[in-house]
Motif scaffolding. Structure first.
Motif, PDB file in Angstrom:
ATOM      1  N   ARG A  88       5.328  -6.435   3.152  1.00  0.00           N
ATOM      2  CA  ARG A  88       5.824  -5.627   4.266  1.00  0.00           C
ATOM      3  C   ARG A  88       4.653  -4.934   4.942  1.00  0.00           C
ATOM      4  O   ARG A  88       3.820  -4.344   4.270  1.00  0.00           O
ATOM      5  CB  ARG A  88       6.782  -4.548   3.758  1.00  0.00           C
ATOM      6  CG  ARG A  88       8.057  -5.107   3.196  1.00  0.00           C
ATOM      7  CD  ARG A  88       8.706  -4.069   2.287  1.00  0.00           C
ATOM      8  NE  ARG A  88       9.824  -4.681   1.590  1.00  0.00           N
ATOM      9  CZ  ARG A  88      11.075  -4.651   2.023  1.00  0.00           C
ATOM     10  NH1 ARG A  88      11.373  -4.019   3.131  1.00  0.00           N
ATOM     11  NH2 ARG A  88      12.020  -5.242   1.333  1.00  0.00           N
ATOM     12  N   ALA A 135      12.393  -4.801   8.338  1.00  0.00           N
ATOM     13  CA  ALA A 135      12.597  -3.981   7.126  1.00  0.00           C
ATOM     14  C   ALA A 135      12.208  -2.550   7.440  1.00  0.00           C
ATOM     15  O   ALA A 135      11.066  -2.149   7.250  1.00  0.00           O
ATOM     16  CB  ALA A 135      11.767  -4.533   5.975  1.00  0.00           C
ATOM     17  N   GLU A 138       9.300  -1.753   9.494  1.00  0.00           N
ATOM     18  CA  GLU A 138       8.234  -2.658   9.083  1.00  0.00           C
ATOM     19  C   GLU A 138       8.752  -4.080   9.242  1.00  0.00           C
ATOM     20  O   GLU A 138       9.922  -4.295   9.533  1.00  0.00           O
ATOM     21  CB  GLU A 138       7.863  -2.421   7.612  1.00  0.00           C
ATOM     22  CG  GLU A 138       7.202  -1.076   7.384  1.00  0.00           C
ATOM     23  CD  GLU A 138       6.645  -0.978   5.974  1.00  0.00           C
ATOM     24  OE1 GLU A 138       5.587  -0.372   5.843  1.00  0.00           O
ATOM     25  OE2 GLU A 138       7.278  -1.521   5.032  1.00  0.00           O
ATOM     26  N   ALA A 140       8.849  -7.890   7.255  1.00  0.00           N
ATOM     27  CA  ALA A 140       8.626  -8.538   5.955  1.00  0.00           C
ATOM     28  C   ALA A 140       8.221  -9.985   6.173  1.00  0.00           C
ATOM     29  O   ALA A 140       8.885 -10.724   6.919  1.00  0.00           O
ATOM     30  CB  ALA A 140       9.905  -8.464   5.122  1.00  0.00           C
TER      31      ALA A 140
END
Ligand code: AMP
Ligand code: MG
Length: 420
Positions: A88, A135, A138, A140
């Motif tokens: 991530r 995510a 963020e 992934a």
């Protein structure tokens, strides 16, 4: 070169008086001048032959850019990414196609990027958005990337100094894209030849007029002008010229200034009013020939002040076939083209196709596609005055000189009358 004897009737022609189709064509092609190239805007060069190599002054792509919508990354950051253990990373910016500047990408950070957008400094790979998931602010990554993945490198399409298109190439639409991408605004091309069509005959009236007694409409003039245009030339016409020496000379004289080629019909054989050979001979050079073909045996070629002249017989079918055989290749050669001939297919004759003794017989046929290949069917009465037989044809079946007949069911070679 054979001079005419008798009255031009094919019955009195012996084999050794005949000139082969190839010899007459070669003599015409050999008499054609080279056309000087001219500079045209790139768009106007479509379909023309380039007179010089086109060289790039540009680097393309001009800068490294993304080949996919996704994320610009440092590849080593996601080297350990797997579906089970995604990596991530925070998204620190976005770069769109056309962006003049880009955010810096450093280790541990990524930038959202669109196809065609410049790859930011620091990044060395683009990861397609489809292989990632969001995510919480963020992104992934579920698989590793290699340096260079989905990055279009500067200069991989073209480099300065590279030859983009060679002299002699006929410009295609995709070439226009290449030239536009390279910023080439003008190119040197062989110009389309200007072809002056001269219809001669005391019996002719303009196609738009009502013929009087003994008169017929000039159909060759409009036909040949359109054939010139379809062959890539620019047609001009002298209008109808009577069977009169002075009128013919005047027509040549006043059109020489804008003719790269003269195409004449009528007056080509041995009738008492067939004056063209004498007139051309008086103004320049002339050669008459009985060409080993049917239709279209009496042919003239000449040169007036350096301008080539091709004289075709007046019968509409003869004029049509001789244009196909001699004039179309000449017009293409004047354009600098190397592909002079029509495409040829092999077709099954659906009827017997008679040969012509010692001559190449061009039979007007209609082509059809059947499950076992092409078939060729004559378009009806083949008399050389039958305009309807040429209008219905989409091919010329060739019965060779030494063949008595192509029998129904046998294969015959057919020149396909399609323009492209
Ligand atoms: P010529 O070659 O002058 O002997 O003509 C042969 C035949 O073709 C004659 O029947 C003419 O009437 C005919 N013809 C000549 N010129 C044309 C033309 N421009 N349009 C239609 N028919 C023509
Ligand atoms: Mg005539």
């Amino acid at each position: 070169m054979t001079r005419f004897v008798g009255h031009g009737r094919e019955q009195v022609t012996t084999a050794d008086e005949l000139t082969s189709v190839e010899d007459h064509l070669q003599a015409i092609l050999a008499s054609l001048p080279r056309q000087d190239p001219i500079e045209l805007t790139t768009l106007d060069s479509l379909g023309l032959v380039l007179g010089a190599d086109v060289v790039s002054h540009t680097t393309l792509p001009p800068f490294a850019n993304a080949a996919m919508d996704g994320y610009a990354v440092v590849a080593s950051d996601i080297a350990a990414a797997t579906v089970d253990r995604p990596v991530r990373l925070p998204v620190v910016g976005e770069v769109l196609a056309g962006a003049p500047t880009t955010p810096q990408v450093g280790t541990g950070r990524v930038v959202r990027i669109m196809t065609g957008a410049p790859v930011p400094h620091g990044a060395d790979a683009v990861v397609p958005v489809e292989t990632t998931s969001d995510a919480d602010g963020e992104v992934a990554f579920h698989r590793p990337a290699a340096a260079g993945d989905h990055v279009r490198l500067p200069g991989e399409d073209m480099q300065p100094g590279q030859v983009l298109l060679k002299a002699g190439r006929r410009v295609q639409p995709a070439d226009i894209a290449l030239l536009a991408a390279a910023g080439v605004a003008r190119v040197l091309c062989v110009p389309p030849p200007r072809v002056v069509v001269l219809s001669s005959g005391d019996e002719l009236v303009q196609a738009t007029r009502e013929p009087g007694p003994g008169q017929i409409r000039d159909s060759n003039g409009p036909m040949l002008s359109s054939m010139v245009r379809a062959a890539g030339g620019i047609p001009f016409t002298t209008g109808i010229v009577p069977d009169d020496r002075k009128a013919l000379m005047y027509a040549f004289d006043t059109n020489l200034g804008h003719a790269d080629l003269f195409v004449c019909t009528g007056g080509a054989s041995a009738g008492t009013r067939d004056l063209l050979p004498d007139v051309i001979g008086a103004m320049g050079e002339v050669a008459t020939a009985k060409v080993a073909m049917r239709p279209g045996m009496p042919q003239i070629r000449g040169l007036i002040s350096g301008t080539p002249v091709i004289g075709l017989p007046g019968n509409p079918v003869s004029a049509f076939v001789s244009f196909e055989v001699f004039v179309r290749p000449a017009i293409r050669r004047l354009q600098g083209r190397r592909d002079l001939a029509r495409p040829v297919v092999s077709a099954r004759a659906t009827q017997d196709l008679r040969g012509a003794p010692d001559k190449r017989h061009f039979v007007r046929v209609r082509l059809a596609r059947e499950s076992d290949g092409w078939t060729a069917t004559p378009t009806g009465a083949q008399g050389s005055h039958m305009v309807s037989s040429i209008s219905a044809a989409d091919g010329l079946a060739v019965v060779p000189e030494d063949v008595e007949a192509v029998r129904a069911g046998e294969q015959v070679r057919v020149q396909v009358l399609v323009d492209g």
